[in-house]
Scaffold this active site. Structure first.
Site, PDB file in Angstrom:
ATOM      1  N   ARG A 292     -12.153   6.631  -2.093  1.00 51.46           N
ATOM      2  CA  ARG A 292     -11.279   5.625  -1.531  1.00 51.46           C
ATOM      3  C   ARG A 292     -11.508   4.109  -2.096  1.00 51.46           C
ATOM      4  NH1 ARG A 292      -7.493   7.088   1.695  1.00 51.46           N
ATOM      5  NH2 ARG A 292      -6.679   4.989   2.026  1.00 51.46           N
TER       6      ARG A 292
ATOM      7  N   CYS B 100       0.812  -1.110  -0.009  1.00 54.66           N
ATOM      8  CA  CYS B 100       0.192   0.194  -0.038  1.00 54.66           C
ATOM      9  C   CYS B 100       0.957   1.372   0.068  1.00 54.66           C
ATOM     10  CB  CYS B 100      -1.164  -0.314   0.924  1.00 54.66           C
ATOM     11  SG  CYS B 100      -2.497   0.834   0.835  1.00 54.66           S
TER      12      CYS B 100
ATOM     13  N   HIS C  26      -3.464  -5.378   1.995  1.00 50.51           N
ATOM     14  CA  HIS C  26      -2.982  -5.203   3.371  1.00 50.51           C
ATOM     15  C   HIS C  26      -2.928  -6.234   4.263  1.00 50.51           C
ATOM     16  CE1 HIS C  26      -2.235  -1.097   4.139  1.00 50.51           C
ATOM     17  NE2 HIS C  26      -3.235  -0.584   3.440  1.00 50.51           N
TER      18      HIS C  26
HETATM   19  N1  GLN Z   1      -1.993   6.952   1.698  1.00 50.93           N
HETATM   20  C1  GLN Z   1      -2.159   5.766   0.839  1.00 50.93           C
HETATM   21  C2  GLN Z   1      -3.638   5.806   0.087  1.00 50.93           C
HETATM   22  O1  GLN Z   1      -4.533   6.160   0.691  1.00 50.93           O
HETATM   23  C3  GLN Z   1      -1.990   4.409   1.268  1.00 50.93           C
HETATM   24  C4  GLN Z   1      -2.789   4.259   2.535  1.00 50.93           C
HETATM   25  C5  GLN Z   1      -2.481   2.852   2.962  1.00 50.93           C
HETATM   26  O2  GLN Z   1      -1.310   2.490   3.045  1.00 50.93           O
HETATM   27  N2  GLN Z   1      -3.604   2.351   3.117  1.00 50.93           N
HETATM   28  O3  GLN Z   1      -3.677   5.754  -1.145  1.00 50.93           O
END
Ligand code: GLN
Length: 270
Positions: free
Chosen positions: A153, A120, A220
């Site tokens: 997101r 990520c 993740h």
């Molecule tokens: N900051 C990054 C995003 O939101 C990665 C976030 C994360 O590691 N979940 O794209």
């Protein structure tokens, strides 16, 4: 007994018959370096370290883990596997500034076929840049890719298929994604094709990247426990580089629990 030792004993005793044979630790030893666990450990990315360690241990391969926190001096001279986890944009920015200072070390490691798993936020930092509404975060340019923040997101359970790499084709790759960034990998090979979920950018059906012995991915947390074939792919790359030895020459592991769990999730979303 230290807290970590207790944890390890607990996980071992719950799987007493995991190996067909129970080997004594042999001459093989892998050094795992966990980069910046103080900042990049979103959703328990640390579970990946535990999985690497245990799958080594069950085979009689010694695994040494070094945690390198933000202010520690980084040396990859003896590293065999490096993990860079995920974090929020704020944590990513802090790490990004630090990583620029150690870029030559990471670049040489990757080009020397070092094994690296970047998740990520860590994955985004492998590329040239990550553009956010706050400005540009310069990446390490270790892999030819870039990321731009988007909305909404991309949050989902995710299932991938890799039909190219023999070790990765054996099972689907299952996980969870949560990212604002949209990543574009150009001509690089993706980690997998998206069967369910969003992947790199929600458009091109690619998830993650494979470059030399690097895996970059948005999956993740405990990616490796859910996908033992991915864990073994990383171990094989590290063993190839260090010893030129096949993982299949070590005792076979009984992965029926992990495999059944993986197949159940893949079936639910396919
Ligand atoms: N900051 C990054 C995003 O939101 C990665 C976030 C994360 O590691 N979940 O794209």
């Amino acid at each position: 007994m230290k807290k970590d030792e207790k944890k390890e004993l607990r996980s071992e005793s719950s799987r007493p018959d995991h190996t067909i044979n129970s080997p004594e630790p042999g001459p093989y030893r892998l050094h795992i370096v966990h980069l910046y666990p103080d900042l990049l450990n979103l959703y328990g990315d640390r579970g990946n370290i535990q999985c690497l360690r245990m799958r080594c241990k069950w085979r009689g391969i010694e695994a040494q883990v070094t945690e390198c926190n933000l202010n520690d001096r980084l040396s990859l001279a003896s590293a065999d596997i490096v993990l860079l986890g995920g974090g929020s944009d704020r944590e990513q920015q802090i790490v990004c500034t630090r990583l620029q200072k150690v870029r030559p070390e990471l670049h040489d490691y990757v080009e020397d076929s070092g094994t690296l798993l970047a998740i990520c936020g860590g994955y985004q930092l492998l590329g040239h840049y990550y553009d956010t509404s706050e400005g540009r975060m310069e990446g390490l340019s270790l892999v030819n890719l870039y990321t731009k923040q988007g909305s909404p997101r991309l949050i989902s359970n995710i299932v991938l298929r890799n039909e190219t790499i023999p070790e990765l084709k054996t099972l689907e790759i299952v996980g969870f994604e949560n990212h604002g960034g949209r990543t574009y990998i150009g001509d690089n090979m993706p980690f997998g094709r998206v069967v369910h979920g969003y992947g790199n950018n929600g458009k091109d059906a690619c998830e993650g990247v494979l470059y030399r012995n690097v895996i970059g991915t948005y999956l993740h947390g405990p990616l490796l426990p859910k996908n033992p074939h991915v864990c073994d792919y990383l171990l094989q790359k590290a063993l190839d580089r260090k010893y030129g030895v096949r993982l299949s020459s070590f005792p076979a592991l009984d992965d029926s629990l992990e495999t059944n769990a993986n197949r159940a999730i893949a079936a639910r979303y396919s």
